[in-house]
Motif scaffolding. Structure first.
Motif, PDB file in Angstrom:
ATOM      1  N   ARG A  42      49.431  38.325  48.842  1.00  0.00           N
ATOM      2  CA  ARG A  42      48.602  39.281  48.250  1.00  0.00           C
ATOM      3  C   ARG A  42      47.098  39.626  47.307  1.00  0.00           C
ATOM      4  O   ARG A  42      47.182  40.104  47.144  1.00  0.00           O
ATOM      5  CB  ARG A  42      48.845  40.201  48.208  1.00  0.00           C
ATOM      6  N   ALA A  44      44.186  39.080  46.117  1.00  0.00           N
ATOM      7  CA  ALA A  44      43.120  39.236  46.628  1.00  0.00           C
ATOM      8  C   ALA A  44      41.615  38.047  46.525  1.00  0.00           C
ATOM      9  O   ALA A  44      41.217  38.163  47.285  1.00  0.00           O
ATOM     10  CB  ALA A  44      42.590  40.208  46.133  1.00  0.00           C
ATOM     11  N   SER A  47      43.237  35.644  49.151  1.00  0.00           N
ATOM     12  CA  SER A  47      43.206  36.434  50.148  1.00  0.00           C
ATOM     13  C   SER A  47      41.698  36.696  51.051  1.00  0.00           C
ATOM     14  O   SER A  47      41.198  36.483  52.205  1.00  0.00           O
ATOM     15  CB  SER A  47      44.086  37.755  50.167  1.00  0.00           C
ATOM     16  N   SER A  48      40.160  36.890  49.580  1.00  0.00           N
ATOM     17  CA  SER A  48      38.867  36.695  50.837  1.00  0.00           C
ATOM     18  C   SER A  48      38.195  36.242  49.657  1.00  0.00           C
ATOM     19  O   SER A  48      37.867  36.053  48.579  1.00  0.00           O
ATOM     20  CB  SER A  48      38.767  38.039  50.379  1.00  0.00           C
ATOM     21  N   ASP A  49      37.232  35.769  50.452  1.00  0.00           N
ATOM     22  CA  ASP A  49      35.345  35.195  50.212  1.00  0.00           C
ATOM     23  C   ASP A  49      35.061  35.921  49.086  1.00  0.00           C
ATOM     24  O   ASP A  49      34.782  35.876  48.058  1.00  0.00           O
ATOM     25  CB  ASP A  49      34.608  34.516  52.109  1.00  0.00           C
ATOM     26  N   ALA A  50      34.651  37.675  49.486  1.00  0.00           N
ATOM     27  CA  ALA A  50      33.921  38.639  49.202  1.00  0.00           C
ATOM     28  C   ALA A  50      34.681  38.855  47.861  1.00  0.00           C
ATOM     29  O   ALA A  50      33.987  38.628  46.850  1.00  0.00           O
ATOM     30  CB  ALA A  50      34.338  39.139  50.080  1.00  0.00           C
ATOM     31  N   PHE A  51      35.510  39.136  47.977  1.00  0.00           N
ATOM     32  CA  PHE A  51      36.634  39.404  46.602  1.00  0.00           C
ATOM     33  C   PHE A  51      36.566  37.810  45.563  1.00  0.00           C
ATOM     34  O   PHE A  51      35.744  38.315  44.490  1.00  0.00           O
ATOM     35  CB  PHE A  51      37.925  39.669  46.980  1.00  0.00           C
ATOM     36  N   ALA A 187      40.582  48.318  42.796  1.00  0.00           N
ATOM     37  CA  ALA A 187      40.958  49.274  44.076  1.00  0.00           C
ATOM     38  C   ALA A 187      41.382  48.637  45.156  1.00  0.00           C
ATOM     39  O   ALA A 187      42.039  48.476  45.721  1.00  0.00           O
ATOM     40  CB  ALA A 187      39.868  50.378  44.415  1.00  0.00           C
ATOM     41  N   LEU A 188      40.017  47.236  45.408  1.00  0.00           N
ATOM     42  CA  LEU A 188      40.111  46.321  46.249  1.00  0.00           C
ATOM     43  C   LEU A 188      41.267  45.029  45.892  1.00  0.00           C
ATOM     44  O   LEU A 188      42.547  44.763  46.502  1.00  0.00           O
ATOM     45  CB  LEU A 188      38.822  45.428  46.873  1.00  0.00           C
ATOM     46  N   ALA A 189      41.779  44.928  44.434  1.00  0.00           N
ATOM     47  CA  ALA A 189      42.777  44.886  44.285  1.00  0.00           C
ATOM     48  C   ALA A 189      44.494  45.090  44.750  1.00  0.00           C
ATOM     49  O   ALA A 189      44.812  43.894  44.330  1.00  0.00           O
ATOM     50  CB  ALA A 189      42.849  44.077  42.906  1.00  0.00           C
ATOM     51  N   GLY A 190      44.582  46.444  44.147  1.00  0.00           N
ATOM     52  CA  GLY A 190      45.350  46.813  45.242  1.00  0.00           C
ATOM     53  C   GLY A 190      46.341  46.969  43.608  1.00  0.00           C
ATOM     54  O   GLY A 190      47.292  48.045  44.273  1.00  0.00           O
ATOM     55  N   GLU A 191      45.455  47.239  42.686  1.00  0.00           N
ATOM     56  CA  GLU A 191      46.751  47.973  41.710  1.00  0.00           C
ATOM     57  C   GLU A 191      45.917  48.301  40.075  1.00  0.00           C
ATOM     58  O   GLU A 191      44.492  47.624  39.755  1.00  0.00           O
ATOM     59  CB  GLU A 191      47.299  47.067  40.325  1.00  0.00           C
ATOM     60  N   PRO A 192      46.244  49.119  39.283  1.00  0.00           N
ATOM     61  CA  PRO A 192      45.223  49.856  37.925  1.00  0.00           C
ATOM     62  C   PRO A 192      45.392  48.575  36.705  1.00  0.00           C
ATOM     63  O   PRO A 192      44.668  48.585  35.919  1.00  0.00           O
ATOM     64  CB  PRO A 192      44.794  51.119  38.101  1.00  0.00           C
ATOM     65  N   HIS A 193      46.234  47.839  36.833  1.00  0.00           N
ATOM     66  CA  HIS A 193      46.788  47.559  35.686  1.00  0.00           C
ATOM     67  C   HIS A 193      46.040  46.323  34.826  1.00  0.00           C
ATOM     68  O   HIS A 193      46.077  45.255  35.797  1.00  0.00           O
ATOM     69  CB  HIS A 193      48.186  47.349  35.578  1.00  0.00           C
ATOM     70  N   PHE A 258      52.879  40.477  43.006  1.00  0.00           N
ATOM     71  CA  PHE A 258      52.198  40.306  43.733  1.00  0.00           C
ATOM     72  C   PHE A 258      52.374  42.469  42.962  1.00  0.00           C
ATOM     73  O   PHE A 258      51.142  43.036  42.728  1.00  0.00           O
ATOM     74  CB  PHE A 258      51.141  40.942  44.614  1.00  0.00           C
TER      75      PHE A 258
END
Lengths: 343, 343, 343
Positions: A42, A44, A47-51, A187-193, A258
């Motif tokens: 997962r 990012a 996983s994601s061209d946009a990211f 936020a899109l990556a999934g964690e604040p750390h 992840f």
């Protein structure tokens, strides 16, 4: 003339020779989709061209560990077909991202040879390089394995043990061109750390577990064109089980990491690694990590964490070795790598 | 009005009719990646754009057998849903490579009909053609199957048995446009053996074995949109096993044949084939080949080998039939094809 | 500071808040190929670029249900990690096709909250929206789940139960831009049945069955980056079985419905759905449909059928509930959706 490949034996390696490995491979979105189906991957950036574009890259690269498997798989017919054990890794570098459409091929240079005292086998050190279609090196790493002798009468070569770094140093890390985490979307990556939230010595239990099936590890291992019989042929062992490719455990553990290390987006160096115990179908793989070191880099917003990644098939997290100093029986993998993370 | 497809019965076929098969399919790098995950496929031409380009092609084509499966799969709902047995193949030609992005569709012409003496079934011969989106034929082959009658009262048709070639002749082989093996890289391809190294009558044990899982053969068979119930529905047999699609065995055997025939890069014609015994999950598939014939071609550096490819689920290699002339029980597949190999 | 995601509990949701879900995902031909390998998907529009172009679209879109899974999977870590039950769906709309190369991300707005009388859990309603890389909404739907409280002392929120439509009305259906069935090729699509051939109240047994393997449902569920432990970790249940993601059953049933509904090409709205009983590996999934409603649309040649799609793991077709009004134990799924079909 026998036409099938018997593999190389210890006496077939010469110091300094460069072995050209067969079967170049073009990767596509197909490899990426399969990687996501085989592992709970997962991160990012892969996983994601946009990211990836928001991080300064032209597109989402192939997962770094997937790229490693493609390069590694090609070496199996020449290096490990008659190997008794895969002993270690060192000085691994991801030098360039692998993009969908790239064609990869591999070469290995023999950099060390040492016959064992029993005269029946020896250790071979190789530095493997994976190239893309532009002849750029995308990955390189040192690996050593214990390989059988076929002709026990052949004299031992002069022993040469390469002088390998204990770990890649921060100044040696090669950051993907253009990588910029200064506008990173947590936020899109999934964690604040972020980099500053991790401390040297900190341990993280990645919590989740995945039970492995025969079909899955064989699909993965074939995808990397790894041909070692033990992974595919149930008649090789009395219990009919197939030994799971150690790289399957690496990918599973990295994907599970992840949960707690979602922002450790890019694997950039491999310091070492041990496949501590064999893994079989039915095992439930879990993972934990330890922060071994930290460093800032010259790239904007990009820090680096040196991480120990341990995969287990049971037991409590954070336990690695028994009183005798040996890996506990539930430990599958002990990997030491550098990953890039936003500052 | 029942809306589901009951399949065709013997009396539903008319000599000369052309059946348009449903569900065209666009293939991509996804199909290639899955093919490499499902089979130990390592022939370089279907693995690497760069290698294919060094052989005069614009890119790496879809594996020839994968293309065959896509074309074949479409015929199942119209030809073999009520088939009692798949009896044979002949006059198979790969006429054009299939490229990622191509859309394939299939048609079958009924070229022979013969009711069985028991009046309960008959043999149907069809010539199937696979087309790409430019309406070019990419693959054609003849196949015959024994199909049940639904209405036993219907009179038998005039028997017509097509006159089929025992084998495609070398002058009929269609070489992919541009194919040129004169600068062939044997190191990257994986073996040094060229056309001149193979002798008629030579046999090759491909050594490696792969144990098959239910999940794998179902993934493969669905990928080709083959809908035959016996491959998917465990309630169809008392023992709960699913009969493995014969094409899964073809692909496995062809992929295993890399070890000894790594340079037999292009499958160009299918002379015949028999699915000698059923294959089930848990079987370990092995393969051996026999060189049946050899021929040079007009393309630069390109020779052709006529090969028997035999898949087994045990037993010693090179054994095919018992004293009674019947296939031994461990023989799964006996395939006769032409492949292109560098001179 | 614990770095792993514990999931949200009932008291963590606030009416009106918008949750940004992590891990955007770029889809490619790889996802399409895997979808065809995992399910017997044969609807021509999602299989062939050429067919889709003949229906006025620029290319073959990702299967509508696959697109739903990508959007849904992202919500799991934030919505259903601590869910006790997935209770329902409503007001689902497919607003734009998803094309290979698109990057999807998801957001959910909390639109309802109601604590249960036992004080230990509550129901959360969210409206989830999936966006492409142009920030266009591609899919939206309402979903509600029962979620545990962590802190039982926290006071209950003011109960808000959203007013949801019993079904999407025909005038609300959003037809993909350019869709035109006036030149529809029924032979290539696989069945002759058009809008006028289906009657309200008609039921269709889709006949075929597929037995599910652990490897398959885990590959699928990972592909959608759904992280719920119960699908992957055999140690979560005493019997070592993994609960199959309800979406796997949706996709299997929809794919099986080809046999009788081959021309119901486009899933355009989701009216409701219940996962009636759990599904496990070894179950053989079958499906039947009932025509609930019909409507013409403004698009050329395009009609709409409102369909009930029921998946079972045994028993006779067309049986849904027992005398007590509860779903029969063999019923897995009861889905209510609108699909587009040629007039």
């Amino acid at each position: 003339m026998a036409k099938t490949n018997p593999g190389r034996f210890f006496e077939d390696y010469t110091l300094g020779e460069v072995i050209v490995h067969a079967v170049p491979r073009t990767v596509s979105g197909g490899e990426r989709a399969l990687y996501h189906a085989l592992y709970p991957a997962r991160h990012a950036l892969a996983s994601s061209d946009a990211f990836a574009q928001s991080c300064g890259l032209p597109a989402s690269p192939l997962d770094d560990i997937a790229a490693f498997h493609v390069v590694f798989g090609k070496t199996v017919p020449d290096i490990s077909l008659n190997a008794l054990a895969n002993l270690g890794y060192a000085e691994g570098h991801w030098l360039r991202p692998v993009w969908p459409g790239d064609t990869l091929r591999s070469e290995s240079e023999v950099i060390g040879l040492k016959q064992n005292s029993n005269g029946k086998s020896g250790v071979v050190w190789v530095r493997t390089r994976g190239f893309n279609q532009h002849d750029d090196v995308v990955i390189e790493y040192v690996r050593w394995a214990m390989v059988r002798k076929r002709d026990l009468e052949r004299p031992a070569p002069e022993p040469v043990i390469p002088d390998l770094q204990e770990a890649v140093t921060p100044d040696q890390l090669v950051i993907p061109e253009g990588l910029d985490f200064s506008g990173y979307d947590f936020a899109l990556a999934g964690e604040p750390h972020r980099f500053g939230d991790y401390e040297i010595g900190e341990t993280i239990d990645h919590v989740d577990g995945v039970t492995v099936e025969e079909a899955e590890h064989m699909l993965a291992t074939r995808l990397w064109q790894n041909t070692a019989k033990v992974h595919f042929d149930a008649t090789q062992r009395e219990d009919g089980r197939r030994l799971i490719y150690g790289g399957h455990v690496i990918s599973m553990a990295r994907a599970l990491s992840f949960n707690g290390l979602a922002n450790a987006q890019v694997v950039v160096a491999l310091n070492g690694g041990a496949h501590a115990n064999p893994c079989f179908a039915g095992d439930t793989i879990r993972a934990w990590s330890e922060v071994l070191d930290k460093a800032e880099t010259a790239a904007p917003g990009v820090g680096a964490l040196r991480l120990r990644l341990v995969a287990t098939k049971g037991g409590a997290p954070f336990r690695l070795r028994g009183e005798n100093g040996k890996y506990l029986p539930e430990v599958l993998l002990d990997l030491d790598y550098w990953a890039l993370i936003p500052l």
